[in-house]
Enzyme design. Structure first.
Site, mmCIF file in Angstrom:
data_model
loop_
_atom_site.group_PDB
_atom_site.id
_atom_site.type_symbol
_atom_site.label_atom_id
_atom_site.label_comp_id
_atom_site.label_asym_id
_atom_site.label_seq_id
_atom_site.Cartn_x
_atom_site.Cartn_y
_atom_site.Cartn_z
ATOM 1 N N THR A 27 0.864 -1.172 0.000
ATOM 2 C CA THR A 27 0.000 0.000 0.000
ATOM 3 C C THR A 27 0.902 1.224 0.000
ATOM 4 O O THR A 27 1.881 1.301 0.731
ATOM 5 C CB THR A 27 -1.019 -0.011 1.167
ATOM 6 O OG1 THR A 27 -2.053 0.931 0.876
ATOM 7 C CG2 THR A 27 -0.410 0.329 2.515
ATOM 8 N N CYS A 55 -3.616 7.644 7.539
ATOM 9 C CA CYS A 55 -4.287 6.354 7.494
ATOM 10 C C CYS A 55 -3.390 5.314 8.184
ATOM 11 O O CYS A 55 -2.206 5.555 8.389
ATOM 12 C CB CYS A 55 -4.529 5.912 6.054
ATOM 13 S SG CYS A 55 -5.553 7.052 5.116
ATOM 14 N N HIS A 57 -6.163 -1.055 4.659
ATOM 15 C CA HIS A 57 -5.740 0.348 4.692
ATOM 16 C C HIS A 57 -6.952 1.164 5.125
ATOM 17 O O HIS A 57 -7.871 1.389 4.345
ATOM 18 C CB HIS A 57 -5.257 0.739 3.285
ATOM 19 C CG HIS A 57 -4.805 2.161 3.131
ATOM 20 N ND1 HIS A 57 -3.834 2.525 2.236
ATOM 21 C CD2 HIS A 57 -5.179 3.309 3.735
ATOM 22 C CE1 HIS A 57 -3.631 3.839 2.306
ATOM 23 N NE2 HIS A 57 -4.448 4.328 3.210
#
Lengths: 161, 207
Positions: free
Chosen positions: A23, A29, A46
């Site tokens: 990711t 995040c 995520h």
């Protein structure tokens, strides 16, 4: 030959060894990597926000720590993993801008991280590595081969957990 | 009509925002010219409604290094505004302001950060003045906050902010021309939905 799969924002994926999950550029995040070493199944989520319970939030469950992690565990179990065998590595939750005071996003990185820890504790999944907070972006690689997590940053190089 | 989402904006309303973008960019070019002591040209801004993913792609991918500058708007018109400037833009402005050329973001020092913030402050005021002039609304902006990092990481901040407002975000792309150099500048407008309604109301647009 291993394949690499990208996990987007508000997304999750599950792979078997020797595949790799990635990711890109986590800011506030949080990326959650779960691993079952017996079955060599790895999953990554995520998430953007701590809780689906906060009022007025819309969107699917992948966006939130509580629902996102539950969905990730479920999907791993469907693939053949067993939750008592799982351990977690988490990264992200940075504060990209120092002085934000807006209520929705003040300390959002920190709130995301503590929400993730709470959920994992409730599900009795131990956290074996954590690289969270501070003020820089992280790209996250997770190897289903052996459960290692690699973090790449823009100006601090890369390292392995 | 009542807005639930930026995607509810109709073509006329989008044109209004485009016009604000036009006037704002014009003001910004004038202000920057004066500040940098160099004539600054400008292309016609392009305005689009994009998802966070599409914004990231428009900025050269999630790992591309950019300058992100974040401001809050308060008063009659509330929300957030974010400038996303590529390395070339930072280079042109810092070169003109401080007389130092740099090739890499890691070379920017405290003075450089401060100068970038000032540029952002001036650009933001230019846009906000455009809205004020058109509508008579009183708008305050907060002191800008700067971050140089991967585009994806910077964008996570507005993405989280508008995740409970809208799936799409208002994206304004400008191109500034200074001497023989060209630099893109991208702006994200994240007004509160009520503020957007108020703006359209003040302008007498389709309510």
């Amino acid at each position: 030959m291993s394949n690499s799969f990208t996990v987007g924002i508000s997304d999750l994926k599950v792979v078997r060894a020797p595949d790799v999950l990635v990711t890109y550029a986590l800011g506030s995040c949080v990326g959650i990597c779960l691993y079952d070493p017996m079955n060599r199944i790895g999953g990554m989520a995520h998430i953007m926000l701590p809780s689906s319970q906060e009022t007025g939030m819309k969107g699917d469950g992948y966006k939130f720590a509580d629902t996102g992690i539950a969905l990730l565990v479920k999907k791993m179990e469907q693939t053949g993993a067993r939750s008592p065998l799982m351990s977690a590595k988490i990264a992200g939750g940075a504060q990209m801008f120092a002085s934000i005071t807006n209520s929705t996003i003040a300390n959002i990185g920190q709130r995301n991280v503590s929400a993730v820890k709470n959920i994992l504790a409730q599900m009795k999944i131990p956290i074996v590595a954590e690289d969270t907070g501070s003020n820089y972006g992280r790209t996250l690689y997770f190897y289903a081969e052996d459960g290692r997590m690699k973090i790449k940053s823009a100006q601090r190089g890369e390292w392995i957990w | 009509m009542v807005f639930n989402d930026y995607s509810d904006l109709n073509p006329v309303q989008l044109d209004v925002i485009k016009e604000i973008g036009n006037i704002g960019a014009g003001n910004a070019a004038t202000a920057l010219s004066a500040m940098l002591g160099n004539p600054i040209g400008l292309t016609v801004p392009e305005i689009r409604l994009l998802s966070c993913q599409e914004v990231t792609e428009a900025l050269g991918g999630p790992e591309n290094m950019i300058v992100g500058i974040l401001l809050s708007l308060e008063g009659d018109f509330a929300g957030m505004m974010m400038f996303l400037l590529p390395q070339t833009f930072a280079h042109i402005t810092l070169n003109a302001l401080l007389g130092v050329s740099f090739n890499d973001f890691s070379q920017i020092d405290a003075m450089g950060y401060s100068a970038m913030k000032e540029v952002a402050n001036i650009m933001a005021s230019s846009y906000v003045n455009a809205i004020s002039q058109m509508t008579g609304m009183r708008i305050h902006i907060t002191v800008p906050d700067i971050c140089i990092d991967m585009a994806g990481a910077i964008l996570s901040v507005p993405a989280i902010q508008f995740s409970d407002i809208s799936e799409k975000i208002i994206f304004i792309a400008d191109e500034f021309l200074c001497s023989d150099e060209k630099a893109a500048s991208h702006i994200l407008m994240i007004p509160d939905v009520q503020s957007l309604e108020k703006l359209m109301g003040k302008l007498g647009i389709d309510l």
